[in-house]
Design an enzyme around this catalytic site. Structure first.
Site, PDB file in Angstrom:
ATOM      1  N   ASP A  23       0.886  -1.156   0.000  1.00 23.99           N
ATOM      2  CA  ASP A  23       0.000   0.000   0.000  1.00 23.99           C
ATOM      3  C   ASP A  23       0.936   1.222   0.000  1.00 23.99           C
ATOM      4  OD1 ASP A  23      -2.270   1.673   0.465  1.00 23.99           O
ATOM      5  OD2 ASP A  23      -1.687   1.742   2.587  1.00 23.99           O
ATOM      6  N   LEU A  24       0.431   2.377  -0.342  1.00 23.04           N
ATOM      7  CA  LEU A  24       1.293   3.574  -0.377  1.00 23.04           C
ATOM      8  C   LEU A  24       1.073   4.498   0.829  1.00 23.04           C
ATOM      9  CD1 LEU A  24       3.221   5.557  -1.915  1.00 23.04           C
ATOM     10  CD2 LEU A  24       1.168   6.476  -3.007  1.00 23.04           C
ATOM     11  N   ASP A  25      -0.162   5.024   0.941  1.00 22.85           N
ATOM     12  CA  ASP A  25      -0.444   6.022   1.983  1.00 22.85           C
ATOM     13  C   ASP A  25      -0.375   5.379   3.372  1.00 22.85           C
ATOM     14  OD1 ASP A  25      -1.020   8.101   0.115  1.00 22.85           O
ATOM     15  OD2 ASP A  25      -3.012   7.270  -0.208  1.00 22.85           O
ATOM     16  N   THR A  78       1.463   9.925   4.128  1.00 27.86           N
ATOM     17  CA  THR A  78       0.376  10.699   3.515  1.00 27.86           C
ATOM     18  C   THR A  78      -0.964  10.383   4.172  1.00 27.86           C
ATOM     19  OG1 THR A  78       0.690   9.057   1.805  1.00 27.86           O
ATOM     20  CG2 THR A  78       1.205  11.330   1.226  1.00 27.86           C
ATOM     21  N   LYS A  83      -9.128   4.949   6.170  1.00 27.20           N
ATOM     22  CA  LYS A  83      -7.867   4.510   5.557  1.00 27.20           C
ATOM     23  C   LYS A  83      -8.126   3.406   4.532  1.00 27.20           C
ATOM     24  CE  LYS A  83      -4.647   5.789   9.193  1.00 27.20           C
ATOM     25  NZ  LYS A  83      -3.720   5.310  10.229  1.00 27.20           N
ATOM     26  N   SER A 117      -2.224   0.930  -4.450  1.00 28.09           N
ATOM     27  CA  SER A 117      -2.800   2.064  -3.717  1.00 28.09           C
ATOM     28  C   SER A 117      -4.148   2.454  -4.297  1.00 28.09           C
ATOM     29  CB  SER A 117      -1.862   3.277  -3.805  1.00 28.09           C
ATOM     30  OG  SER A 117      -2.511   4.417  -3.285  1.00 28.09           O
ATOM     31  N   ALA A 118      -5.080   2.774  -3.405  1.00 26.02           N
ATOM     32  CA  ALA A 118      -6.417   3.222  -3.831  1.00 26.02           C
ATOM     33  C   ALA A 118      -6.401   4.676  -4.300  1.00 26.02           C
ATOM     34  CB  ALA A 118      -7.381   3.081  -2.664  1.00 26.02           C
ATOM     35  N   LYS A 136     -10.828  -1.629  -2.225  1.00 23.17           N
ATOM     36  CA  LYS A 136     -10.515  -2.407  -1.035  1.00 23.17           C
ATOM     37  C   LYS A 136     -11.742  -2.313  -0.111  1.00 23.17           C
ATOM     38  CE  LYS A 136      -5.657  -0.962  -1.271  1.00 23.17           C
ATOM     39  NZ  LYS A 136      -4.564  -0.177  -0.667  1.00 23.17           N
ATOM     40  N   GLU A 155       0.172  -3.336   4.539  1.00 30.25           N
ATOM     41  CA  GLU A 155      -0.935  -2.371   4.664  1.00 30.25           C
ATOM     42  C   GLU A 155      -0.973  -1.690   6.027  1.00 30.25           C
ATOM     43  OE1 GLU A 155      -3.542  -0.886   3.538  1.00 30.25           O
ATOM     44  OE2 GLU A 155      -3.816  -1.680   1.532  1.00 30.25           O
ATOM     45  N   ASP A 156      -1.562  -0.489   6.066  1.00 27.22           N
ATOM     46  CA  ASP A 156      -1.804   0.170   7.358  1.00 27.22           C
ATOM     47  C   ASP A 156      -3.290   0.333   7.611  1.00 27.22           C
ATOM     48  OD1 ASP A 156      -2.289   2.158   5.412  1.00 27.22           O
ATOM     49  OD2 ASP A 156      -1.979   3.718   6.926  1.00 27.22           O
TER      50      ASP A 156
HETATM   51  O1  LIG Z   1      -8.342  10.689  -2.838  1.00 25.98           O
HETATM   52  P1  LIG Z   1      -7.252   9.831  -3.376  1.00 25.98           P
HETATM   53  O2  LIG Z   1      -5.880  10.470  -3.311  1.00 25.98           O
HETATM   54  O3  LIG Z   1      -7.581   9.279  -4.736  1.00 25.98           O
HETATM   55  O4  LIG Z   1      -7.115   8.574  -2.394  1.00 25.98           O
HETATM   56  C1  LIG Z   1      -8.086   7.584  -2.207  1.00 25.98           C
HETATM   57  C2  LIG Z   1      -7.733   6.807  -0.934  1.00 25.98           C
HETATM   58  O5  LIG Z   1      -6.392   6.321  -1.040  1.00 25.98           O
HETATM   59  C3  LIG Z   1      -5.960   5.516   0.051  1.00 25.98           C
HETATM   60  O6  LIG Z   1      -4.634   5.130  -0.173  1.00 25.98           O
HETATM   61  C4  LIG Z   1      -6.030   6.299   1.350  1.00 25.98           C
HETATM   62  O7  LIG Z   1      -5.722   5.430   2.426  1.00 25.98           O
HETATM   63  C5  LIG Z   1      -7.443   6.866   1.540  1.00 25.98           C
HETATM   64  O8  LIG Z   1      -7.428   7.674   2.704  1.00 25.98           O
HETATM   65  C6  LIG Z   1      -7.843   7.682   0.318  1.00 25.98           C
HETATM   66  O9  LIG Z   1      -9.199   8.134   0.456  1.00 25.98           O
HETATM   67 MG   LIG Z   2      -2.758   3.105   3.619  1.00 30.34          MG
END
Ligand SMILES: O=P(O)(O)OC[C@H]1O[C@@H](O)[C@H](O)[C@@H](O)[C@@H]1O
Ligand SMILES: [Mg+2]
Length: 228
Positions: free
Chosen positions: A15-17, A23, A51, A122-123, A153, A177-178
């Site tokens: 996962d990224l964030d 982030t 998250k 990453s989402a 997810k 993942e977090d």
């Molecule tokens: O709004 P973005 O940048 O497309 O991100 C979507 C989701 O991405 C995920 O990686 C985050 O954990 C979520 O908090 C976030 O809502």
């Molecule tokens: Mg995350």
């Protein structure tokens, strides 16, 4: 390190964030600003539910917290989500390689030296901007394009797509993942799940580490081999 163990693990999908960089904190700050504007209570504890969750679904969860429900049209929802994103994009403009979380650089080096493939699941639609700011885009063999996916997810689609693009079986992958929704996605994909955070938050994870600083290939191999 045992050779059989080295063979059985073929890829680590991140996962990224909140895993590669903090982030998750910026997502929190941006949603908090929107919540304050709308007079909706918003705590760090509640933020845990957002998250890993898509932008629009996060907004719906946030709006469900209000004590005086208001109807928002689709256009108003999109406008709120866009405002949150503008705040978030401002915060990530400042990201530099110094924002990599502890241990990430060393762990990715270990993986590359061991010939283990790496991917990002990453989402976030901002994932590429964040990876570019960190200067780590080239460290990953695959970065899944979330705009091409049908399911968010905790559906396993994003992790299964990363594994397919890497050309490895899900059972030969570790996911990191977090978020609870992310750990659920990893497990639904049939992968070994490493969660970063507090142990009591992640009953479904195969291992929970308190921080990315604890990511070690040798340790993960041992746990992975036991589960395999
Ligand atoms: O709004 P973005 O940048 O497309 O991100 C979507 C989701 O991405 C995920 O990686 C985050 O954990 C979520 O908090 C976030 O809502
Ligand atoms: Mg995350």
């Amino acid at each position: 390190m045992d050779n059989n163990q080295t063979k059985s693990l073929q890829a680590v999908i991140f996962d990224l964030d909140g895993v590669i960089t903090d982030t998750a904190e910026y997502h929190y700050q941006a949603w908090k600003a929107i919540a304050e504007e709308l007079n909706i209570p918003f705590t760090r504890e509640f933020n845990e539910n957002l998250k890993g969750v898509s932008r629009l679904d996060s907004l719906k969860l946030l709006l469900s917290q209000t004590t005086t429900p208001v109807h928002y049209s689709e256009a108003e929802m999109n406008e709120l989500a866009a405002r949150k994103n503008n705040l978030y994009v401002k915060l990530i403009e400042k990201i530099t390689p110094a924002d990599l979380l502890p241990g990430i650089s060393g762990f990715l080096t270990e993986l590359r030296e061991a010939g283990i493939k790496t991917g990002i699941a990453s989402a976030s639609k901002n994932a590429q901007t964040v990876l570019d700011g960190l200067g780590v885009t080239s460290w990953f063999d695959v970065i899944v394009d979330v705009t091409r996916l049908k399911n968010n997810k905790p559906d396993p689609e994003i992790f299964l797509t990363a594994a397919a693009q890497l050309g490895v079986e899900p059972a030969a992958c570790i996911g990191v993942e977090d978020a609870v929704s992310g750990v659920d996605a990893i497990k639904a994909a049939g992968m070994f799940a490493v969660a970063i955070g507090a142990a009591e938050q992640f009953p479904k994870a195969d291992i929970v580490l308190p921080s990315t600083a604890k990511l070690s290939l040798r340790d993960l191999m041992e746990h992975f081999a036991v589960k395999a």
